[in-house]
Each structure stands twice: as C-alpha cells, then as structure tokens.
Write an enzyme that holds these catalytic residues in place. Structure first.
Site, mmCIF file in Angstrom:
data_model
loop_
_atom_site.group_PDB
_atom_site.id
_atom_site.type_symbol
_atom_site.label_atom_id
_atom_site.label_comp_id
_atom_site.label_asym_id
_atom_site.label_seq_id
_atom_site.Cartn_x
_atom_site.Cartn_y
_atom_site.Cartn_z
ATOM 1 N N ASP A 110 0.781 -1.235 0.000
ATOM 2 C CA ASP A 110 0.000 0.000 0.000
ATOM 3 C C ASP A 110 0.817 1.292 0.000
ATOM 4 O OD1 ASP A 110 0.967 -0.456 2.533
ATOM 5 O OD2 ASP A 110 -0.877 0.100 3.569
ATOM 6 N N GLU A 111 2.125 1.209 -0.178
ATOM 7 C CA GLU A 111 2.894 2.446 -0.247
ATOM 8 C C GLU A 111 4.159 2.248 -1.069
ATOM 9 O OE1 GLU A 111 4.897 3.893 3.284
ATOM 10 O OE2 GLU A 111 4.516 1.989 4.311
#
Length: 362
Positions: A110-111
């Site tokens: 997610d990043e």
C-alpha cells in the site's frame, strides 16, 4: 556540489500511501461496511492488521490485540483478510505508477516511493504528477491515496502523512527545515514510542529540539542512530529510490514497558509480535524458511536463536510455533526480558515460491 563541481540536481520524490488500504478495500467491496468501524484480522485471536478511519476514531490501530480493539470499540466489525485481493489492487496501483516513472520502490502493498526527477510523460512538475496519480487511483480502483512530494525520501514520507486521508502535501527545498522543525519527533521514521519517550526525558519534543543538539551529543545518547537523527533534524536524506529492492528479512519486535519473566506472559507477547510480523510478510508478498528469535535481556544482553525448515513456512501458526519453540529453549529466565523480536528470512517472492518443481505431481 557534485564531483564535477556543479550544483547537485534537486530530486523530485513522491511518496504515495493508500488510506487504510485493507479496510478501505473491504468497505469498497461490501456496501454494508461503509461508514462502520472495520478491522481486518482475527476477532478471537491475533492482532488487528488494519483499521478503517471509523475504527481509528476509537483508538483502534494496526498491531493492537483484537480483544483490546473490541473493548475500545464494541461495534467493531472484524473481516478476514483477503490478501489475494489486496495484491491484485496493489498491482493495479503500481501499473499507474509505471505510466509516470520506472523508478518505483514499493515498501509494501500500500505504499511506495517514486522518483519523478525525469518523468516518462514529460510533465516536469512533481506536484502535478502526484495529483494525476491520486486522481487515477480513485477513478480506477475506487480508493483514495495520500501523497507527499519533496526533494528526498525522508521528507516525502513525512509529507504523505500530513494531510491524511485523501490528502496531498508538498515540501519544497525552502520549506524543508521549517517543516521538520515544527513536527514532533515521534512522527519521524525510526523514532518509536520508546525512543520518543527517551527523547522527551532529554527535553527533545520537536524537530527543532533535535536540531539544537550536536552530533557528538546525539551519538553519546543514541549510539549509531545519533547520526541519523542529526541528519533527519536538518531534513537531509541522500538515499536514492531503489526499484525492486529485495527484502532480506521481514519481522517485528517490541520493547516492553516492564521487563517480563513469566513464560505465559512472554508467550502471549510473542503471539502479538508474530501476528504483526506475519502481516508484514503478507504485505511484502514473500515466503521464507528461516525463523529468527531475538531476545534482549534486562542487562541489554542480546541473544538470537534461529531455525530453518526444508520448505517455506506455510502460515502464521507455523511461524509462531517455531518462534515459541526457540523461546522455550531459553526458559526459564533469571533476569527479565525487555524485548522480543521474530523475523522471517531466506526469502523468495511468492510467485517464485509457488512454482511447481519439475517431476512432482501438480
């Protein structure tokens, strides 16, 4: 200046961080969960892997024991993780990144960091690129992302957290020092709760407080980390964005407020640590065959024990069982234990680990 005596080129770095990623995917796919406090993880055992913003309003956060989360939010809805879905959405998001730059360093599902100093579309303005990426993520996945734009990775990551959720923050070279000075040191990557409390006892609450200390003073109080804190307080970070950075190990550790001696207490804490570590393993999309236990005793003596299996560790239960076996070999303890850590190494990408070997039935 660079080696040729020319002014160093200012990098353009974007850090993109999805907002409550796992929980947001669940709310997107199940209308009944929208607007409700949601936790991804096990309700009766284990830890919270992710929490929606509605749940965070009650103080629920990742790595929190599920029983604690339920006490804080009785209406909390637990949802079983669907890592295959999260990985697929992550691939969609990374495909969007790749339309703008080949220099992508994923930190988890997610990043990621993006270096857009030279972008593929010739846009030339990092803020515009970040805005386009966020708009496309919303349009193509139905999810929101926050982004930080700056001239190095340290500041870009801080900035991405500044206006969450669904926010954008830009820190220019002229703004860097003032931006860091105003932030509490507990926001800095690498400053956990224990270190933040130690800094507070030394009168260091903000980046400005940290910058007021000399390198020698910081090294005297924090050892090798002192150099990092000295640079961070000045907004300095020369690390490049490294595409496809391989993981050497994935794990988690925890320093306890009170030293532990009892086997039951140590076993319970190890279960919490294993849950948090395994969530990181899932996010990293890797498998491994070596489990390492780290123990720091009351007198700061550190002991590690490791065990390797013939094949990949299959799940969190096996990971924890091996960790508990290693811990059992150190019990009973005469002096208290102040830290436990559990790490998985001998890593391979999931796709590679899942490939069938020739000659074996499928």
């Amino acid at each position: 200046m660079n080696d040729a005596g020319e002014p160093a080129r200012v990098r353009k770095i974007i850090h993109v961080d999805m907002d409550a990623f796992y929980a947001s995917v669940e709310q997107r796919d199940n209308p009944h969960l929208r607007g409700r406090p949601v936790a991804v993880g096990g309700m009766h055992r284990g830890v919270v892997a992710a929490a929606s913003y509605e749940a965070r309003a009650y103080g629920v956060h990742s790595a929190m024991p599920s029983v604690t989360a339920m006490r804080r939010c009785p209406d909390l809805v637990f949802v079983k993780p669907r890592f295959d879905v999260y990985r697929e959405v992550s691939r969609q998001i990374r495909a969007i990144f790749a339309d703008y730059t080949p220099h992508i360093e994923p930190l988890s599902l997610d990043e990621a960091y993006l270096d857009v100093t030279e972008d593929l579309r010739g846009i030339g303005i990092a803020t515009t690129i970040a805005e386009q990426i966020r708009a496309r993520i919303r349009s193509e996945t139905g999810l929101t992302a926050s982004a930080g734009v700056s001239y190095n990775k340290f500041l870009a990551k801080l900035a991405s957290d500044q206006n969450k959720p669904d926010g954008l923050c830009v820190v220019t070279p002229r703004q860097g020092l003032a931006f860091v000075a105003a932030l509490p040191v507990k926001r800095f990557h690498g400053v956990g709760p224990v270190t933040a409390a130690r800094m507070a006892r030394l009168g260091i609450e903000t980046g400005a407080d940290l910058r007021a200390q000399s390198l020698a003073w910081l090294e005297a109080h924090f050892g090798r980390s002192g150099g990092y804190y000295h640079r961070a307080a000045r907004g300095e970070d020369d690390r490049p964005v490294r595409a496809d950075r391989p993981y050497k190990s994935v794990g988690a550790e925890r320093t306890f407020d009170t030293d532990l001696v009892e086997a039951a207490d140590l076993s319970a804490e190890l279960a919490r640590i294993a849950g948090y570590a395994w969530a990181r393993v899932e996010r990293a999309e890797v498998s491994g065959r070596t489990v390492t236990l780290k123990v720091k005793f009351q007198d700061f003596r550190i002991v590690t024990r490791a065990h390797s299996t013939s094949g990949a560790i299959q799940d969190e239960a096996e990971f924890l069982a091996i960790g508990r076996h290693l811990l059992h070999g150190l019990l009973p303890v005469e002096r208290g234990i102040r830290l436990l850590g559990l790490t998985l190494s001998g890593l391979k990408p999931l796709e590679e680990a899942a490939m069938p070997q020739l000659g074996l039935p499928i």
